[in-house]
Design a protein around this motif. Structure first.
Motif, PDB file in Angstrom:
ATOM      1  N   SER A  61       0.790  -1.101   0.187  1.00 58.40           N
ATOM      2  CA  SER A  61       0.251  -0.039  -0.009  1.00 58.40           C
ATOM      3  C   SER A  61       0.845   1.344   0.000  1.00 58.40           C
ATOM      4  O   SER A  61       1.821   1.176   0.336  1.00 58.40           O
ATOM      5  CB  SER A  61      -0.934  -0.241   1.287  1.00 58.40           C
ATOM      6  N   PRO A  62       0.156   2.478  -0.289  1.00 54.63           N
ATOM      7  CA  PRO A  62       1.186   3.592  -0.411  1.00 54.63           C
ATOM      8  C   PRO A  62       1.792   3.883   1.015  1.00 54.63           C
ATOM      9  O   PRO A  62       2.816   4.570   0.999  1.00 54.63           O
ATOM     10  CB  PRO A  62       0.105   4.479  -0.752  1.00 54.63           C
ATOM     11  N   ALA A  63       1.158   3.434   2.194  1.00 50.56           N
ATOM     12  CA  ALA A  63       1.701   3.586   3.424  1.00 50.56           C
ATOM     13  C   ALA A  63       2.930   3.024   3.615  1.00 50.56           C
ATOM     14  O   ALA A  63       3.877   3.304   4.419  1.00 50.56           O
ATOM     15  CB  ALA A  63       0.721   3.096   4.320  1.00 50.56           C
ATOM     16  N   GLU A  64       3.348   1.853   2.742  1.00 48.18           N
ATOM     17  CA  GLU A  64       4.450   0.997   2.873  1.00 48.18           C
ATOM     18  C   GLU A  64       5.698   1.774   2.098  1.00 48.18           C
ATOM     19  O   GLU A  64       6.603   1.084   2.203  1.00 48.18           O
ATOM     20  CB  GLU A  64       4.149  -0.502   2.598  1.00 48.18           C
ATOM     21  N   TRP A  65       5.466   2.619   1.229  1.00 48.71           N
ATOM     22  CA  TRP A  65       6.440   3.117   0.023  1.00 48.71           C
ATOM     23  C   TRP A  65       7.435   3.929   0.931  1.00 48.71           C
ATOM     24  O   TRP A  65       7.061   4.757   2.070  1.00 48.71           O
ATOM     25  CB  TRP A  65       5.496   3.692  -0.841  1.00 48.71           C
ATOM     26  N   GLY A  66       8.479   4.263   0.435  1.00 47.21           N
ATOM     27  CA  GLY A  66       9.173   5.229   1.029  1.00 47.21           C
ATOM     28  C   GLY A  66       8.619   6.593   0.571  1.00 47.21           C
ATOM     29  O   GLY A  66       7.859   6.833  -0.484  1.00 47.21           O
ATOM     30  N   GLU A  67       9.098   7.682   1.166  1.00 43.09           N
ATOM     31  CA  GLU A  67       8.479   9.007   0.835  1.00 43.09           C
ATOM     32  C   GLU A  67       8.915   9.523  -0.587  1.00 43.09           C
ATOM     33  O   GLU A  67       7.963   9.993  -0.992  1.00 43.09           O
ATOM     34  CB  GLU A  67       9.399  10.024   2.105  1.00 43.09           C
ATOM     35  N   SER A  68       9.921   9.305  -0.871  1.00 38.54           N
ATOM     36  CA  SER A  68      10.194  10.006  -2.367  1.00 38.54           C
ATOM     37  C   SER A  68       9.485   8.877  -3.428  1.00 38.54           C
ATOM     38  O   SER A  68       9.053   9.511  -4.405  1.00 38.54           O
ATOM     39  CB  SER A  68      11.709   9.646  -2.752  1.00 38.54           C
ATOM     40  N   VAL A  69       9.228   7.414  -3.064  1.00 37.83           N
ATOM     41  CA  VAL A  69       8.572   7.043  -4.030  1.00 37.83           C
ATOM     42  C   VAL A  69       6.954   7.194  -3.994  1.00 37.83           C
ATOM     43  O   VAL A  69       6.319   7.456  -5.167  1.00 37.83           O
ATOM     44  CB  VAL A  69       8.416   5.314  -3.808  1.00 37.83           C
ATOM     45  N   PHE A  70       6.314   7.713  -2.787  1.00 40.09           N
ATOM     46  CA  PHE A  70       5.083   8.097  -2.744  1.00 40.09           C
ATOM     47  C   PHE A  70       4.914   9.144  -3.247  1.00 40.09           C
ATOM     48  O   PHE A  70       3.940   9.378  -4.221  1.00 40.09           O
ATOM     49  CB  PHE A  70       4.801   8.149  -1.150  1.00 40.09           C
ATOM     50  N   TRP A  71       5.756  10.284  -2.917  1.00 35.90           N
ATOM     51  CA  TRP A  71       5.351  11.545  -3.803  1.00 35.90           C
ATOM     52  C   TRP A  71       5.813  11.661  -5.190  1.00 35.90           C
ATOM     53  O   TRP A  71       4.954  12.138  -6.172  1.00 35.90           O
ATOM     54  CB  TRP A  71       6.311  12.527  -3.054  1.00 35.90           C
ATOM     55  N   ARG A  72       6.532  10.845  -5.804  1.00 41.43           N
ATOM     56  CA  ARG A  72       6.825  10.650  -7.180  1.00 41.43           C
ATOM     57  C   ARG A  72       5.483  10.022  -7.801  1.00 41.43           C
ATOM     58  O   ARG A  72       5.108  10.400  -8.943  1.00 41.43           O
ATOM     59  CB  ARG A  72       8.116   9.928  -7.330  1.00 41.43           C
ATOM     60  N   ARG A  73       4.981   9.026  -7.193  1.00 39.99           N
ATOM     61  CA  ARG A  73       3.906   8.125  -7.603  1.00 39.99           C
ATOM     62  C   ARG A  73       2.509   9.131  -7.534  1.00 39.99           C
ATOM     63  O   ARG A  73       1.692   8.888  -8.696  1.00 39.99           O
ATOM     64  CB  ARG A  73       3.436   6.888  -7.025  1.00 39.99           C
ATOM     65  N   LEU A  74       2.509  10.018  -6.503  1.00 36.49           N
ATOM     66  CA  LEU A  74       1.271  11.088  -6.408  1.00 36.49           C
ATOM     67  C   LEU A  74       1.514  11.852  -7.566  1.00 36.49           C
ATOM     68  O   LEU A  74       0.310  12.096  -8.170  1.00 36.49           O
ATOM     69  CB  LEU A  74       1.387  11.374  -4.979  1.00 36.49           C
ATOM     70  N   SER A  75       2.444  12.382  -7.790  1.00 38.17           N
ATOM     71  CA  SER A  75       2.564  13.475  -8.627  1.00 38.17           C
ATOM     72  C   SER A  75       2.378  12.797 -10.183  1.00 38.17           C
ATOM     73  O   SER A  75       1.468  13.813 -10.826  1.00 38.17           O
ATOM     74  CB  SER A  75       4.060  14.122  -8.826  1.00 38.17           C
ATOM     75  N   ASP A  76       2.632  11.855 -10.336  1.00 38.38           N
ATOM     76  CA  ASP A  76       2.680  11.113 -11.668  1.00 38.38           C
ATOM     77  C   ASP A  76       1.190  10.776 -11.881  1.00 38.38           C
ATOM     78  O   ASP A  76       0.336  11.037 -13.142  1.00 38.38           O
ATOM     79  CB  ASP A  76       3.237   9.641 -11.884  1.00 38.38           C
ATOM     80  N   LEU A  77       0.408  10.355 -10.865  1.00 37.76           N
ATOM     81  CA  LEU A  77      -0.894   9.938 -10.902  1.00 37.76           C
ATOM     82  C   LEU A  77      -1.859  11.336 -11.312  1.00 37.76           C
ATOM     83  O   LEU A  77      -2.731  11.309 -11.997  1.00 37.76           O
ATOM     84  CB  LEU A  77      -1.473   9.425  -9.419  1.00 37.76           C
ATOM     85  N   PHE A  78      -1.444  12.385 -10.561  1.00 39.95           N
ATOM     86  CA  PHE A  78      -2.162  13.631 -10.571  1.00 39.95           C
ATOM     87  C   PHE A  78      -1.952  14.061 -12.153  1.00 39.95           C
ATOM     88  O   PHE A  78      -2.861  14.642 -12.791  1.00 39.95           O
ATOM     89  CB  PHE A  78      -1.712  14.621  -9.597  1.00 39.95           C
ATOM     90  N   SER A  79      -0.715  14.095 -12.547  1.00 45.35           N
ATOM     91  CA  SER A  79      -0.386  14.557 -13.887  1.00 45.35           C
ATOM     92  C   SER A  79      -0.989  13.529 -15.134  1.00 45.35           C
ATOM     93  O   SER A  79      -1.699  14.086 -16.088  1.00 45.35           O
ATOM     94  CB  SER A  79       1.058  14.283 -13.983  1.00 45.35           C
ATOM     95  N   ARG A  80      -1.046  12.220 -14.953  1.00 49.17           N
ATOM     96  CA  ARG A  80      -1.721  11.536 -15.801  1.00 49.17           C
ATOM     97  C   ARG A  80      -3.439  11.753 -15.978  1.00 49.17           C
ATOM     98  O   ARG A  80      -3.825  11.648 -17.164  1.00 49.17           O
ATOM     99  CB  ARG A  80      -1.571  10.129 -15.322  1.00 49.17           C
ATOM    100  N   ARG A  81      -3.819  12.233 -14.598  1.00 49.22           N
ATOM    101  CA  ARG A  81      -5.270  12.553 -14.588  1.00 49.22           C
ATOM    102  C   ARG A  81      -5.872  13.826 -15.167  1.00 49.22           C
ATOM    103  O   ARG A  81      -6.923  14.317 -15.230  1.00 49.22           O
ATOM    104  CB  ARG A  81      -5.695  12.169 -13.327  1.00 49.22           C
ATOM    105  N   GLY A  82      -4.609  14.466 -15.592  1.00 51.38           N
ATOM    106  CA  GLY A  82      -4.798  15.971 -15.999  1.00 51.38           C
ATOM    107  C   GLY A  82      -5.035  17.056 -14.867  1.00 51.38           C
ATOM    108  O   GLY A  82      -5.238  18.105 -15.364  1.00 51.38           O
TER     109      GLY A  82
END
Length: 182
Positions: A61-82
């Motif tokens: 789950s996102p709670a288990e990811w490291g901080e840098s992985v979490f923020w990169r994936r969150l930014s990518d998610l928002f970006s992909r969704r416009g």
């Protein structure tokens, strides 16, 4: 191979969110409209968390990811969704900031007197709360809708963000409000 979980979604034109905000503000006033949009964003945070984490079948789950992985994936998610891209930084002990220079909920043409990304504030509060396992408050302190160069969302515990909010309401600048915390 694990298939990425996709809860049902509805894609709307960007202008729809701005039109919804304007209609709510005209109908119920800006403060009540902001509360309604924040509540709706909070509800959307559940789906964003599931999408971000890959759904119930995901290995971690996102709670288990490291901080840098979490923020990169969150930014990518928002970006992909416009929605736009985000950057995160710690701005004070227990307070972080999310910056977005191209955030879709903001409306630079609006010339608003207050920040306008209430939906986002609710969404981020839910998402970060789920990741941390505790209540997270989010306060937008800069917004492109009011002429700022970026949208900036502070996040932290409700007690800390309430103290920042009260300082801001008394006319104190953001940096001074953060410095006054402790």
């Amino acid at each position: 191979m694990t298939q990425t979980y996709r809860p049902p979604e509805l894609a709307l034109p960007v202008a729809s969110l701005a039109a919804l905000r304007r209609a709510l503000e005209e109908s119920v006033g800006p403060e009540t409209a902001a509360h309604a949009l924040q509540s709706a964003g909070n509800a959307a945070g559940d789906a964003f968390y599931q999408i971000l984490g890959g759904g119930p079948e995901a290995d971690t789950s996102p709670a288990e990811w490291g901080e840098s992985v979490f923020w990169r994936r969150l930014s990518d998610l928002f970006s992909r969704r416009g929605w736009g891209r985000i950057a995160n930084e710690a701005v004070h002990a227990g307070v972080g900031a999310i910056d977005a220079f191209d955030w879709v909920e903001s409306d630079p043409e609006l010339a608003a007197s207050r920040p306008g990304c209430a939906f986002t504030a609710g969404l981020i509060a839910n998402l970060l709360g789920r990741v941390t396992g505790s209540e997270v408050a989010v306060l937008e302190v800069e917004c492109r809708s009011q002429g700022d160069a970026r949208c900036r969302f502070l996040y932290g515990s409700p007690v800390v963000l309430d103290a920042v909010y009260n300082q801001l309401r008394s006319g104190t600048q953001v940096d001074d409000s953060l410095a006054a915390l402790y």
